[in-house]
Scaffold this motif. Structure first.
Motif, mmCIF file in Angstrom:
data_model
loop_
_atom_site.group_PDB
_atom_site.id
_atom_site.type_symbol
_atom_site.label_atom_id
_atom_site.label_comp_id
_atom_site.label_asym_id
_atom_site.label_seq_id
_atom_site.Cartn_x
_atom_site.Cartn_y
_atom_site.Cartn_z
ATOM 1 N N PHE A 252 14.222 -6.046 -4.803
ATOM 2 C CA PHE A 252 14.003 -4.642 -4.447
ATOM 3 C C PHE A 252 13.683 -3.799 -5.668
ATOM 4 O O PHE A 252 12.740 -2.997 -5.657
ATOM 5 C CB PHE A 252 15.250 -4.102 -3.739
ATOM 6 C CG PHE A 252 15.113 -2.684 -3.263
ATOM 7 C CD1 PHE A 252 14.576 -2.420 -2.013
ATOM 8 C CD2 PHE A 252 15.528 -1.628 -4.057
ATOM 9 C CE1 PHE A 252 14.443 -1.111 -1.565
ATOM 10 C CE2 PHE A 252 15.399 -0.314 -3.616
ATOM 11 C CZ PHE A 252 14.854 -0.055 -2.369
ATOM 12 N N ALA A 253 14.476 -3.967 -6.738
ATOM 13 C CA ALA A 253 14.334 -3.091 -7.903
ATOM 14 C C ALA A 253 13.020 -3.323 -8.631
ATOM 15 O O ALA A 253 12.260 -2.386 -8.905
ATOM 16 C CB ALA A 253 15.517 -3.305 -8.850
ATOM 17 N N TRP A 254 12.711 -4.587 -8.951
ATOM 18 C CA TRP A 254 11.523 -4.853 -9.749
ATOM 19 C C TRP A 254 10.239 -4.614 -8.977
ATOM 20 O O TRP A 254 9.269 -4.052 -9.513
ATOM 21 C CB TRP A 254 11.570 -6.277 -10.304
ATOM 22 C CG TRP A 254 12.381 -6.340 -11.548
ATOM 23 C CD1 TRP A 254 13.657 -6.800 -11.674
ATOM 24 C CD2 TRP A 254 12.000 -5.867 -12.830
ATOM 25 N NE1 TRP A 254 14.097 -6.652 -12.961
ATOM 26 C CE2 TRP A 254 13.090 -6.077 -13.697
ATOM 27 C CE3 TRP A 254 10.853 -5.285 -13.347
ATOM 28 C CZ2 TRP A 254 13.069 -5.731 -15.044
ATOM 29 C CZ3 TRP A 254 10.814 -4.941 -14.683
ATOM 30 C CH2 TRP A 254 11.910 -5.167 -15.514
ATOM 31 N N SER A 255 10.205 -5.015 -7.711
ATOM 32 C CA SER A 255 8.993 -4.755 -6.944
ATOM 33 C C SER A 255 8.868 -3.281 -6.598
ATOM 34 O O SER A 255 7.753 -2.762 -6.485
ATOM 35 C CB SER A 255 8.979 -5.611 -5.674
ATOM 36 O OG SER A 255 8.708 -6.962 -6.001
ATOM 37 N N GLY A 256 10.010 -2.594 -6.449
ATOM 38 C CA GLY A 256 9.952 -1.151 -6.255
ATOM 39 C C GLY A 256 9.398 -0.432 -7.469
ATOM 40 O O GLY A 256 8.826 0.670 -7.355
ATOM 41 N N TRP A 257 9.541 -1.045 -8.641
ATOM 42 C CA TRP A 257 8.984 -0.493 -9.882
ATOM 43 C C TRP A 257 7.520 -0.890 -10.049
ATOM 44 O O TRP A 257 6.682 -0.095 -10.468
ATOM 45 C CB TRP A 257 9.814 -0.995 -11.058
ATOM 46 C CG TRP A 257 9.304 -0.597 -12.413
ATOM 47 C CD1 TRP A 257 8.487 -1.316 -13.236
ATOM 48 C CD2 TRP A 257 9.583 0.616 -13.117
ATOM 49 N NE1 TRP A 257 8.254 -0.634 -14.404
ATOM 50 C CE2 TRP A 257 8.908 0.561 -14.357
ATOM 51 C CE3 TRP A 257 10.347 1.745 -12.811
ATOM 52 C CZ2 TRP A 257 8.973 1.587 -15.288
ATOM 53 C CZ3 TRP A 257 10.414 2.770 -13.740
ATOM 54 C CH2 TRP A 257 9.731 2.691 -14.959
ATOM 55 N N LYS A 258 7.206 -2.145 -9.709
ATOM 56 C CA LYS A 258 5.861 -2.671 -9.968
ATOM 57 C C LYS A 258 4.836 -2.281 -8.907
ATOM 58 O O LYS A 258 3.642 -2.199 -9.207
ATOM 59 C CB LYS A 258 5.923 -4.192 -10.074
ATOM 60 C CG LYS A 258 6.641 -4.696 -11.319
ATOM 61 C CD LYS A 258 6.668 -6.210 -11.346
ATOM 62 C CE LYS A 258 7.348 -6.731 -12.599
ATOM 63 N NZ LYS A 258 7.401 -8.212 -12.612
ATOM 64 N N LEU A 259 5.276 -2.065 -7.677
ATOM 65 C CA LEU A 259 4.312 -1.726 -6.623
ATOM 66 C C LEU A 259 3.572 -0.423 -6.927
ATOM 67 O O LEU A 259 2.333 -0.385 -6.814
ATOM 68 C CB LEU A 259 5.010 -1.654 -5.268
ATOM 69 C CG LEU A 259 4.116 -1.287 -4.083
ATOM 70 C CD1 LEU A 259 2.985 -2.292 -3.921
ATOM 71 C CD2 LEU A 259 4.935 -1.190 -2.795
ATOM 72 N N PRO A 260 4.254 0.665 -7.322
ATOM 73 C CA PRO A 260 3.503 1.881 -7.668
ATOM 74 C C PRO A 260 2.541 1.663 -8.834
ATOM 75 O O PRO A 260 1.434 2.217 -8.830
ATOM 76 C CB PRO A 260 4.602 2.889 -8.027
ATOM 77 C CG PRO A 260 5.813 2.402 -7.320
ATOM 78 C CD PRO A 260 5.709 0.912 -7.326
ATOM 79 N N LEU A 261 2.949 0.872 -9.828
ATOM 80 C CA LEU A 261 2.062 0.579 -10.950
ATOM 81 C C LEU A 261 0.821 -0.183 -10.484
ATOM 82 O O LEU A 261 -0.305 0.133 -10.893
ATOM 83 C CB LEU A 261 2.814 -0.232 -12.007
ATOM 84 C CG LEU A 261 1.981 -0.736 -13.200
ATOM 85 C CD1 LEU A 261 1.402 0.438 -13.977
ATOM 86 C CD2 LEU A 261 2.816 -1.627 -14.102
ATOM 87 N N THR A 262 1.025 -1.168 -9.613
ATOM 88 C CA THR A 262 -0.104 -1.943 -9.094
ATOM 89 C C THR A 262 -1.056 -1.051 -8.300
ATOM 90 O O THR A 262 -2.287 -1.145 -8.443
ATOM 91 C CB THR A 262 0.408 -3.085 -8.202
ATOM 92 O OG1 THR A 262 1.292 -3.920 -8.960
ATOM 93 C CG2 THR A 262 -0.733 -3.937 -7.677
ATOM 94 N N LEU A 263 -0.505 -0.171 -7.473
ATOM 95 C CA LEU A 263 -1.342 0.734 -6.689
ATOM 96 C C LEU A 263 -2.085 1.715 -7.589
ATOM 97 O O LEU A 263 -3.254 2.050 -7.326
ATOM 98 C CB LEU A 263 -0.485 1.485 -5.668
ATOM 99 C CG LEU A 263 0.152 0.622 -4.572
ATOM 100 C CD1 LEU A 263 1.028 1.477 -3.670
ATOM 101 C CD2 LEU A 263 -0.914 -0.096 -3.756
ATOM 102 N N PHE A 264 -1.417 2.166 -8.651
ATOM 103 C CA PHE A 264 -2.072 3.082 -9.589
ATOM 104 C C PHE A 264 -3.281 2.416 -10.248
ATOM 105 O O PHE A 264 -4.360 3.007 -10.337
ATOM 106 C CB PHE A 264 -1.073 3.533 -10.658
ATOM 107 C CG PHE A 264 -1.714 4.255 -11.820
ATOM 108 C CD1 PHE A 264 -2.135 5.561 -11.697
ATOM 109 C CD2 PHE A 264 -1.900 3.604 -13.039
ATOM 110 C CE1 PHE A 264 -2.734 6.220 -12.768
ATOM 111 C CE2 PHE A 264 -2.494 4.246 -14.107
ATOM 112 C CZ PHE A 264 -2.912 5.565 -13.970
ATOM 113 N N VAL A 265 -3.090 1.183 -10.706
ATOM 114 C CA VAL A 265 -4.199 0.466 -11.341
ATOM 115 C C VAL A 265 -5.320 0.220 -10.337
ATOM 116 O O VAL A 265 -6.508 0.333 -10.662
ATOM 117 C CB VAL A 265 -3.697 -0.864 -11.938
ATOM 118 C CG1 VAL A 265 -4.864 -1.694 -12.462
ATOM 119 C CG2 VAL A 265 -2.699 -0.594 -13.056
ATOM 120 N N ALA A 266 -4.974 -0.093 -9.082
ATOM 121 C CA ALA A 266 -5.981 -0.367 -8.068
ATOM 122 C C ALA A 266 -6.786 0.880 -7.712
ATOM 123 O O ALA A 266 -7.995 0.791 -7.444
ATOM 124 C CB ALA A 266 -5.318 -0.936 -6.816
#
Length: 318
Positions: A252-266
């Motif tokens: 939950f914690a790491w993907s909750g952190w990485k998902l916004p970053l991935t969407l931002f880059v996309a």
């Protein structure tokens, strides 16, 4: 006061003290960048850099408050769900970052690359990287001792149950989803290229962090599976709860952190940031990990043994 409680209280104060350097460094980065006295991290503009570090300042503040709540009397009066959620997400971050930090430091030292130990920005002085690693390690070790002592005081029944004390239930879907996510990450960690759009962007630290996350996802899934399909056995109930707790929190914690970053880059397509994975595949896996982590936590809450009538009001407080 029992010895376990004394150790837990000392560890809680130590965890709060250990996070203080990280908090001060982050504050100095924000103030310095706003005043033009400190560099902005690679891949960020001023607004993004300030926002990122402001969020981490808030996280550090929550970490200090959590560490103190585990040892101070007022911590027993805070709603149990709030303490549990903060501890769950905090532990989820730490169980992945601690092995990663130690292993990456060893590998950097073996390669003779110590200039950026502990940081993700080549402009970071070595002493700042060392203090940040000290904060992570100190917080992780402190919570490792303080949190079980707190839980033992508040919910002692969870530490006396055994596997098989509760009725057998169907395996939760979240455990299956977590296993799939963990296996996909493990495939990437060992060098698999399916779903990787930019293999040249991969590095040893990325392999390490992905691998640690994969192992926690698989361990948490196995623990939840065992709890759901339990049979009478001499397996400590709290051990399975711990693995399920840490594995679900890491998801939950790491993907909750990485998902916004991935969407931002996309969506923003920054020219100086390239993620190795296919962005669509990575986003789907992170979303699945968040949902699986939350689902596993729900299963854990349901598997906690019911409090008996003789339990004190303080222990029953949620």
């Amino acid at each position: 006061m029992e010895r376990w409680d004394r150790v837990g209280r000392c560890a809680g104060y130590g965890a709060a003290l250990a996070v203080s350097p990280y908090l001060l460094i982050k504050v100095s980065w924000v103030v310095g960048s706003l005043l033009g006295l400190a560099p902005i991290g690679k891949g960020f503009n001023l607004a993004g850099w300030v926002l990122l570090n402001t969020v981490t300042i808030g996280m550090a503040g929550i970490g200090i408050a959590l560490a103190l709540a585990l040892v101070r009397p007022w911590g027993m009066r805070i709603p149990g769900w709030l303490v549990a959620f903060c501890a769950w997400t905090g532990a989820g971050f730490l169980v992945s970052i601690l092995p990663y930090a130690m292993l990456s430091t060893v590998l950097d030292a073996a390669r003779g690359d110590t200039a950026n130990s502990g940081g993700d920005d080549s402009a970071m002085p070595g002493w700042e990287g060392a203090l940040i690693q000290f904060s992570f390690i100190g917080m992780g070790l402190g919570l490792t001792l303080a949190l079980p002592a707190y839980l033992r005081r508040r919910w002692p029944e969870a530490f006396t149950a055994r596997v098989g004390d509760s009725p057998r239930t169907a395996v939760p879907w979240a455990a299956a989803v977590a296993a799939v996510v963990g296996l996909a990450w493990l495939y990437w960690a060992v060098g698999g290229t399916l779903g990787v759009a930019h293999p040249a962007e991969r590095n040893t630290n990325g392999y390490l962090l992905t691998g640690v996350g994969a192992l926690w996802a698989i361990a948490g899934s196995a623990a939840i599976w065992t709890l759901a399909r339990q049979r009478p056995a001499r397996v400590p109930h709290h051990l399975l709860l711990t693995l399920g707790w840490l594995g679900s929190g890491s998801l939950f914690a790491w993907s909750g952190w990485k998902l916004p970053l991935t969407l931002f880059v996309a969506l923003a397509h920054p020219t100086d940031v390239t993620l190795p994975e296919n962005l669509a595949v990575a986003a789907v896996l992170h979303l699945a990990a968040i949902v699986a982590g939350a689902g596993m936590l729900r299963s854990l809450v349901g598997s906690r043994p019911r409090t008996t009538a003789s339990t004190s009001p303080t222990q029953m407080q949620t």
